[in-house]
Structures are given as structure tokens and as C-alpha cells.
Design an enzyme around this catalytic site. Structure first.
Site, PDB file in Angstrom:
ATOM      1  N   HIS A  97       0.834  -1.200   0.000  1.00 23.43           N
ATOM      2  CA  HIS A  97       0.000   0.000   0.000  1.00 23.43           C
ATOM      3  C   HIS A  97       0.873   1.255   0.000  1.00 23.43           C
ATOM      4  O   HIS A  97       1.923   1.284   0.628  1.00 23.43           O
ATOM      5  CB  HIS A  97      -0.926   0.004   1.218  1.00 23.43           C
ATOM      6  N   PRO A  98       0.415   2.289  -0.685  1.00 24.15           N
ATOM      7  CA  PRO A  98       1.166   3.550  -0.693  1.00 24.15           C
ATOM      8  C   PRO A  98       0.907   4.345   0.584  1.00 24.15           C
ATOM      9  O   PRO A  98      -0.092   4.124   1.270  1.00 24.15           O
ATOM     10  CB  PRO A  98       0.570   4.286  -1.894  1.00 24.15           C
ATOM     11  N   GLU A 111      -8.391   7.617  -6.838  1.00 22.17           N
ATOM     12  CA  GLU A 111      -9.804   7.950  -6.624  1.00 22.17           C
ATOM     13  C   GLU A 111     -10.158   7.934  -5.143  1.00 22.17           C
ATOM     14  O   GLU A 111     -10.871   8.821  -4.658  1.00 22.17           O
ATOM     15  CB  GLU A 111     -10.698   6.974  -7.394  1.00 22.17           C
ATOM     16  N   GLN A 156      -8.102   8.236  -2.433  1.00 19.65           N
ATOM     17  CA  GLN A 156      -7.454   9.306  -1.680  1.00 19.65           C
ATOM     18  C   GLN A 156      -8.053  10.666  -2.027  1.00 19.65           C
ATOM     19  O   GLN A 156      -8.274  11.493  -1.136  1.00 19.65           O
ATOM     20  CB  GLN A 156      -5.944   9.295  -1.911  1.00 19.65           C
ATOM     21  N   ALA A 215      -9.977   4.658   2.783  1.00 22.13           N
ATOM     22  CA  ALA A 215     -10.186   6.096   2.546  1.00 22.13           C
ATOM     23  C   ALA A 215     -11.610   6.391   2.093  1.00 22.13           C
ATOM     24  O   ALA A 215     -12.155   7.451   2.412  1.00 22.13           O
ATOM     25  CB  ALA A 215      -9.176   6.622   1.531  1.00 22.13           C
TER      26      ALA A 215
END
Length: 174
Positions: free
Chosen positions: A67-68, A86, A88, A123
Site C-alpha cells: 500500500h502507498p 480515486e 485518496q 479512505a
């Protein structure tokens, strides 16, 4: 696309269509392909989440490391996956002011140093304020508790991504 169509996809097409339901982990989708046919969207969701649950702790941490960082370098550089971008953006993480961005970067760094993987939260189910609150709160978790919390968030993300790709099951008719 409905579950019948999903079940009929070739291996390559299945992985192409569903390959990012778990962020940057098409290997999970590839493994789940062999479990076809799925009776319903719920059965497909269960197959993916059961696969994740069956992984050893190192495998679960591997998923988390894919995951970023939220509001991180990938967002600024435009290198996020379409889904992450999308999600975030929907939470307002693409519109942080300088103070919020600095605060997020500091907390992300503390979190990654403490746990060894990026902070993961669904998110789409939160806004930037809730994300910052949860990031601060979850820094107090123990390692096992936080890994379990983060995996639950991965499963939420996965369910929402699947539901955006696969038509819902038709209602039961009596």
C-alpha cells in the site's frame, strides 16, 4: 459485469479486471481465480478475504507493504493506482494544505518506523480529518493489534473495490 461473466473470464482477463482489488497484489486475485465458479458476489468477496486470512503473518505484512503512503509521494508524483488515486482524492487527501501535508508526512513516518508498513485505512469510508485522527490513535497500538486492524481495513477496501466492478447479487425471490 455480473458474477456469471466473472466466472467465465480467462485467467488473464480475471487478473486484469480484478487484479488490484487488493492494492498491488494481483497474486491474490490469481490464486482466487482457481476457486471459480463463485455462486455470488458475496462468495467472491469471501474467497478473497478467506485467502487473506489464511496467509501467515509475514504474508499479511507483505500485503500491507504494497500500500502507498496516504497523501504521500505517489499521490504527488501521480504514480498511484487508479483506485488509490480515486480513494485518496475522495477523502480529500489530494487537497491538503501545507500544515496538513506536513502533519500527515510526520505521522506516516512515525507509523512506518513503528510497524514496518504504511498506514492503511479505507479512505472511501473516511475523510481527511478522520484519517488523521485514526492515524494518531492507531500509533498507540501494539504490533499484532495494528497488523490485525490494518488487515481489516484491507478487507474493507477490497470489498468496496469488488462491489465497484461486479454487479450486486440479484435479490432472492420467494
Amino acid at each position: 459485469m455480473d458474477i456469471t461473466r466473472i466466472n467465465s473470464l480467462s485467467y488473464e482477463d480475471f487478473v486484469h479486471v480484478l487484479g488490484n482489488v487488493v492494492e498491488n497484489c494481483p497474486v491474490i486475485t490469481a490464486a482466487v481465480w482457481s476457486m471459480r465458479p463463485f455462486a455470488s458476489l458475496a462468495a467472491l468477496e469471501a474467497a478473497v478475504t478467506d485467502f487473506i486470512e489464511a496467509l501467515p503473518e509475514q504474508g499479511k505484512e507483505g500485503i500491507l507493504r504494497c500500500h502507498p503512503d496516504l497523501a504521500g509521494r505517489d499521490l504527488r508524483n501521480g504514480t498511484l493506482t487508479r483506485e488509490s488515486l480515486e480513494e485518496q482524492a475522495g477523502a480529500g487527501l489530494d487537497a491538503l494544505d501545507a500544515a496538513e501535508l506536513s502533519h500527515m508526512a510526520r505521522l506516516n513516518g512515525e507509523y512506518k518506523e513503528r510497524f514496518g508498513f504504511p498506514f492503511v485505512i479505507c479512505a472511501r469510508m473516511n475523510d481527511k480529518e478522520a484519517i488523521l485522527r485514526q492515524l494518531s490513535r492507531r500509533l498507540a497500538h501494539g504490533c499484532a493489534e495494528e497488523r490485525a486492524s490494518a488487515i481489516e481495513e484491507v478487507k474493507k477496501i477490497c470489498r468496496l473495490r469488488l462491489r465497484s466492478l461486479v454487479l450486486p447479487d440479484p435479490p432472492n425471490r420467494l
